[in-house]
Structures are given as C-alpha cells and as structure tokens.
Motif scaffolding. Structure first.
Motif, PDB file in Angstrom:
ATOM      1  N   ARG A  49      28.565  37.937  49.885  1.00 48.80           N
ATOM      2  CA  ARG A  49      29.427  37.975  51.059  1.00 48.80           C
ATOM      3  C   ARG A  49      30.882  38.252  50.683  1.00 48.80           C
ATOM      4  O   ARG A  49      31.550  39.057  51.318  1.00 48.80           O
ATOM      5  CB  ARG A  49      29.325  36.640  51.808  1.00 48.80           C
ATOM      6  N   LEU A  50      31.407  37.586  49.638  1.00 50.54           N
ATOM      7  CA  LEU A  50      32.830  37.640  49.355  1.00 50.54           C
ATOM      8  C   LEU A  50      33.103  38.088  47.918  1.00 50.54           C
ATOM      9  O   LEU A  50      32.561  37.535  46.967  1.00 50.54           O
ATOM     10  CB  LEU A  50      33.467  36.262  49.583  1.00 50.54           C
ATOM     11  N   THR A  51      33.971  39.081  47.801  1.00 52.39           N
ATOM     12  CA  THR A  51      34.445  39.558  46.509  1.00 52.39           C
ATOM     13  C   THR A  51      35.939  39.251  46.409  1.00 52.39           C
ATOM     14  O   THR A  51      36.691  39.517  47.354  1.00 52.39           O
ATOM     15  CB  THR A  51      34.209  41.073  46.367  1.00 52.39           C
ATOM     16  N   LEU A  52      36.366  38.688  45.298  1.00 55.10           N
ATOM     17  CA  LEU A  52      37.777  38.414  45.061  1.00 55.10           C
ATOM     18  C   LEU A  52      38.301  39.445  44.075  1.00 55.10           C
ATOM     19  O   LEU A  52      37.845  39.515  42.924  1.00 55.10           O
ATOM     20  CB  LEU A  52      37.966  36.999  44.522  1.00 55.10           C
ATOM     21  N   VAL A  53      39.240  40.268  44.537  1.00 53.56           N
ATOM     22  CA  VAL A  53      39.780  41.366  43.739  1.00 53.56           C
ATOM     23  C   VAL A  53      41.171  40.964  43.259  1.00 53.56           C
ATOM     24  O   VAL A  53      42.096  40.840  44.056  1.00 53.56           O
ATOM     25  CB  VAL A  53      39.854  42.664  44.563  1.00 53.56           C
ATOM     26  N   VAL A  54      41.319  40.741  41.972  1.00 50.93           N
ATOM     27  CA  VAL A  54      42.593  40.270  41.431  1.00 50.93           C
ATOM     28  C   VAL A  54      43.430  41.449  40.970  1.00 50.93           C
ATOM     29  O   VAL A  54      42.944  42.343  40.285  1.00 50.93           O
ATOM     30  CB  VAL A  54      42.382  39.249  40.297  1.00 50.93           C
ATOM     31  N   ARG A  55      44.719  41.443  41.363  1.00 53.04           N
ATOM     32  CA  ARG A  55      45.656  42.530  41.033  1.00 53.04           C
ATOM     33  C   ARG A  55      46.949  41.884  40.556  1.00 53.04           C
ATOM     34  O   ARG A  55      47.893  41.738  41.306  1.00 53.04           O
ATOM     35  CB  ARG A  55      45.889  43.414  42.252  1.00 53.04           C
ATOM     36  N   MET A  56      46.960  41.492  39.294  1.00 62.62           N
ATOM     37  CA  MET A  56      48.000  40.581  38.813  1.00 62.62           C
ATOM     38  C   MET A  56      49.005  41.206  37.863  1.00 62.62           C
ATOM     39  O   MET A  56      50.089  40.670  37.674  1.00 62.62           O
ATOM     40  CB  MET A  56      47.330  39.379  38.146  1.00 62.62           C
ATOM     41  N   GLY A  57      48.685  42.321  37.249  1.00 62.97           N
ATOM     42  CA  GLY A  57      49.562  42.912  36.245  1.00 62.97           C
ATOM     43  C   GLY A  57      49.106  42.553  34.850  1.00 62.97           C
ATOM     44  O   GLY A  57      48.621  41.451  34.603  1.00 62.97           O
ATOM     45  N   ALA A  58      49.265  43.502  33.931  1.00 61.95           N
ATOM     46  CA  ALA A  58      48.787  43.298  32.564  1.00 61.95           C
ATOM     47  C   ALA A  58      49.450  42.110  31.887  1.00 61.95           C
ATOM     48  O   ALA A  58      48.832  41.428  31.066  1.00 61.95           O
ATOM     49  CB  ALA A  58      49.022  44.575  31.749  1.00 61.95           C
ATOM     50  N   ASP A  59      50.705  41.836  32.249  1.00 61.79           N
ATOM     51  CA  ASP A  59      51.436  40.762  31.593  1.00 61.79           C
ATOM     52  C   ASP A  59      51.236  39.400  32.250  1.00 61.79           C
ATOM     53  O   ASP A  59      51.753  38.394  31.762  1.00 61.79           O
ATOM     54  CB  ASP A  59      52.932  41.092  31.562  1.00 61.79           C
ATOM     55  N   LYS A  60      50.504  39.353  33.343  1.00 62.40           N
ATOM     56  CA  LYS A  60      50.340  38.086  34.062  1.00 62.40           C
ATOM     57  C   LYS A  60      48.896  37.612  34.166  1.00 62.40           C
ATOM     58  O   LYS A  60      48.641  36.438  34.410  1.00 62.40           O
ATOM     59  CB  LYS A  60      50.914  38.210  35.482  1.00 62.40           C
TER      60      LYS A  60
END
Length: 462
Positions: free
Chosen positions: A314-325
């Motif tokens: 049902r749910l996908t969590l897409v993380v977009r944090m940056g290479a340094d974080k």
C-alpha cells in the motif's frame, strides 16, 4: 468503474491544499472537471491491485522497484520516439538490476501524468519582469510571457489526452516486441561496448548473455515479448485527480484512475492538508516523499493516516535527503518504522537532494552525488538488516547534457549544448545505464538466491 462524484471533490476543497494553481476562472475550472468526470479511466482497478501485489513483494524484501522518467513531461514531448527511448532505457536498467539482485524488478515509469510540478516560489523574475512561475504544462506555458503564464484549466483536458496517447504508446511497445529481453540486452551490449567505463560492466553483461542463452536453450521466457509495466506521477493537482477518481464496480472501492501509482511530494505531505486526505481515500498503491527534515513521529502519523491496515504494498516511502545527509537522517526513520510493524517499501530518490547551480547558471546535479546517495541508502539498510527496496530517478532516453559526470562525462561547460528540461536536470541514457551497472554492484553484495516468479498473471500493461 463508476464515475467519481462531485461532492467528494467539493469536500476536498474544505482542506488546505498546498501548491495548487491560482486558477483565474473557477467557473471554467468547474466545467473542465465536470468533463473529466465523464471520461473513461486511464487505468483500471485490477491493474492498480496488481501493482500493489508487486510492491508488497518489495516491502517484504522479495523484489526491487525501479521507478523513473522525466522530471516534468511536456505536451510537445508526447511522441513515439521519445516514449520508446524512455521505456527502452528503463527496461535496460531493469534487466541489469534484476540479474544483479536475483529478484524481480518492478518497473514503474514517471509517465502519462507527470505534467505538474510543485515550485519553491510562486513567481519568477527576469530582467525586472515578474510573472507566475511555470508549474508544468498541465497548468501554464513555459514561455516567459504574461499570456503563457496564466493558469488555464483547459490544459487539464490536454493532459488527459496526452496521457491517453502515452499509455497507448507504452502498451504498443511492451506488447509489440520492443520489450523482448534479448533485444533489450542487445541494446545494453551496444552501450557497454561504446562506454569509456565499459570494462567495468563487461563481466555482468557476459553473465546476462549466458543466462539468456540458457533460458532460450531450455525453453524459458527469454524470448517473451510482453513486459509488465506500470505508470505513476505526483498526485499534485487535486481537481484533476478527484475528477478522475472512480468507484470499482466489483469492490465498491474508490481508485485514482489517472495512474497506477500516485505519490505525495515533500511540499504537500501536511497531515492536515488536502493531499493526505485525498490519498487516504483511494485504494491505489501510493507513496510519500521524505526530505532530510522528516522526523520519525511525523512519518508514523503519515503511516497511520495512509496505511491504517498495515497492508504490504500500500505505502512506499521515498527518501530524498542528499548524499551528505542520508546516512544521518535515514536510520532513525527506518528504525522507528520497522519497530512499529509497518510493512512499507523503502525507496531512494537520489536526485532532488543533490541539485546545485552550475557556473553558467544552469540547475544541475553531479552523477557522483546521485550515486553516493544511493550508496548511503544501501549502507543504512544493510547496517540495520532492512531491505533497500528500490530507486526513483529522473532520466530521459535522449542524449541531453543536464547532469554533470558519468562514463561519457558531461562537463559544466557542456550543459548549454543540449539542456532540454523545463524543470529539473535529468540523467541522460548513458548516465542512466552507468547508474544501473554501478547500483548492480551494491545489489550483488547481498546473498544471491533464486528469483521467485511474481505470479502467473504477469503480463503486459493491460
């Protein structure tokens, strides 16, 4: 599927909705949405349910998601060649990743609906002239003129028709031989032979060759033409999404029929906002983008609202944090979500946290930063014993010069030669395949095991 009703659309308007266009003529908007409510669905409930089953395998560590395509589709880009090249590039990437991981790769395009974009500012200024910002072809025009930048609800109907055309092209290509595994791998072979980094990829390409020959010799599916493929976009424009919501005749459940999978962006995931409310009502597989400032308590509340039944897929969590974080920001989220018992799919978007301005003023991304964020994402999951479920990338099948680096290196001074994106920079075909081979090295570190077939119902898009 029965049409969605206007009362549900009107009720959404009682919630605060971020990133919506300032439509100058609400009467015209209402006329357009009423027309959209009468049009056939773009996708069907059974297809959405099939994707949910596939994503359940991702959540359970039995599959890998490859999601990608344009940052923002354009009406002018709805052509057979551009659609074929994007589809071919994604399928080539999928073959490499599937072989490396020994699990099925679920293929989802940013296609047939990615015509609207959230923006950081409501206006744009050039030479002292201030106009509304470009919000995607679904809303206004890219040309920097007063007439072009006025939001026009008639564009929502054009988006629908463009999505119909794109879906028809995808169906034709996937069922007409263009998705043949042998043919797709031959294209990848051509890339390897011409790549400055090809020597790194030759051993993987050779192994895939042997696997395909074995499948052919034993009567396996190596020559199958039909490839299962799904489409997705950010469910940003709520008037459009609500108008294309339909109730499935068999189950009585509502589905967004504008795409198989929709996601909520980082700028619109307000727990009390209209986007979370709308997404909580539809039965599609859905996703949420999470930036580096996302905290675990908020993520758990999002899960409660969007996946109260804790349904894998049902749910996908897409993380977009940056290479340094990513290595600092991601572990607390994964730990708390895992401890809660939620069965979500974790996916890495290595694009949006790694944008920079080139000396020329072009918005760009470094290929190495994109790769580093994916590496960090994998490292976090491997250290916690959880499943790195996939990647979500912005790319094109064309030889554009928008991101710097890669095997066929694009330099800062090259950006102006073929910078074609109307919004964010995309990986070109060569960079996309470079990425697939390099990510395959991360996947290859896991214990190899036989891939479990997805199901006997696997087939083309429809």
């Amino acid at each position: 599927m029965a049409s969605g009703n206007a009362s549900a659309r009107d009720s959404l308007r009682t919630y605060p909705a971020a990133q919506q266009p300032d439509w100058p003529d609400r009467t015209a908007l209402d006329a357009v949405t009423r027309k959209l409510e009468t049009l056939p669905p773009l996708v069907f409930a059974g297809e959405c349910d099939r994707l949910k089953d596939r994503l359940a395998a991702v959540a359970l560590g039995e599959a890998f998601l490859l999601q990608g395509g344009d940052c923002a589709e354009t009406f002018d880009g709805v052509r057979a060649d551009t659609t074929r090249d994007k589809l071919s590039t994604l399928l080539q990437m999928a073959v490499v990743l599937s072989y490396a991981s020994s699990v099925p790769v679920v293929k989802v395009g940013r296609l047939a609906g990615q015509y609207a974009k959230p923006r950081s500012k409501p206006t744009e200024t050039r030479d002292g002239v201030v106009l509304p910002v470009y919000r995607g072809d679904a809303v206004n025009g890219f040309e920097f003129t007063e007439a072009s930048r006025v939001p026009d609800p008639a564009r929502l109907l054009t988006m629908y028709q463009a999505s119909v055309t794109t879906l028809n092209l995808v169906r034709a290509f996937t069922s007409g031989g263009d998705a043949n595994l042998r043919q797709i791998h031959d294209l990848t072979r051509d890339f390897v032979s011409g790549s400055p980094s090809g020597h790194r990829y030759e051993s993987i390409a050779d192994e895939i060759d042997r696997a395909l020959r074995f499948m052919h010799a034993t009567g396996g599916p190596g020559g199958a033409d039909a490839e299962e493929f799904f489409v997705s976009h950010e469910g940003l424009l709520l008037d459009y999404e609500a108008a294309l919501t339909r109730v499935d005749t068999f189950t009585g459940l509502p589905y967004a029929t504008s795409g198989h999978m929709l996601w909520i962006g980082e700028r619109t995931r307000d727990l009390s906002g209209a986007h979370v409310e709308y997404f909580s009502r539809i039965n599609n597989p859905i996703a949420v983008k999470l930036g580096p400032k996302a905290d675990a308590d908020t993520v758990l509340q999002l899960i409660d609202r969007l996946d109260p039944k804790r349904e894998p897929g049902r749910l996908t969590l897409v993380v977009r944090m940056g290479a340094d974080k990513v290595q600092d920001a991601l572990p607390p989220l994964v730990e708390k979500v895992t401890a809660s018992g939620a069965k979500v799919a974790w996916v890495c978007d290595p694009m949006h946290g790694n944008t920079l301005e080139a000396p020329s003023g072009h918005k760009t991304r470094r290929f190495d930063d994109v790769l580093d964020e994916i590496r960090g994402f994998f490292d976090v999951h491997h250290s916690l014993g959880t499943h790195p479920g996939g990647i979500h990338v912005e790319f094109t099948g064309n030889d554009v010069t928008e991101c710097v680096g890669g095997g066929h290196e694009v330099l800062f001074e090259d950006l102006a030669s073929r910078y074609e994106s109307v919004c964010d920079p995309r990986l070109n075909r060569s960079q996309s395949l470079d990425l697939a081979f390099l990510v395959s090295e991360f996947l290859g570190t896991r214990e190899r095991r036989p891939a479990r077939p997805l199901s006997a119902t696997s087939g083309p898009l429809v």
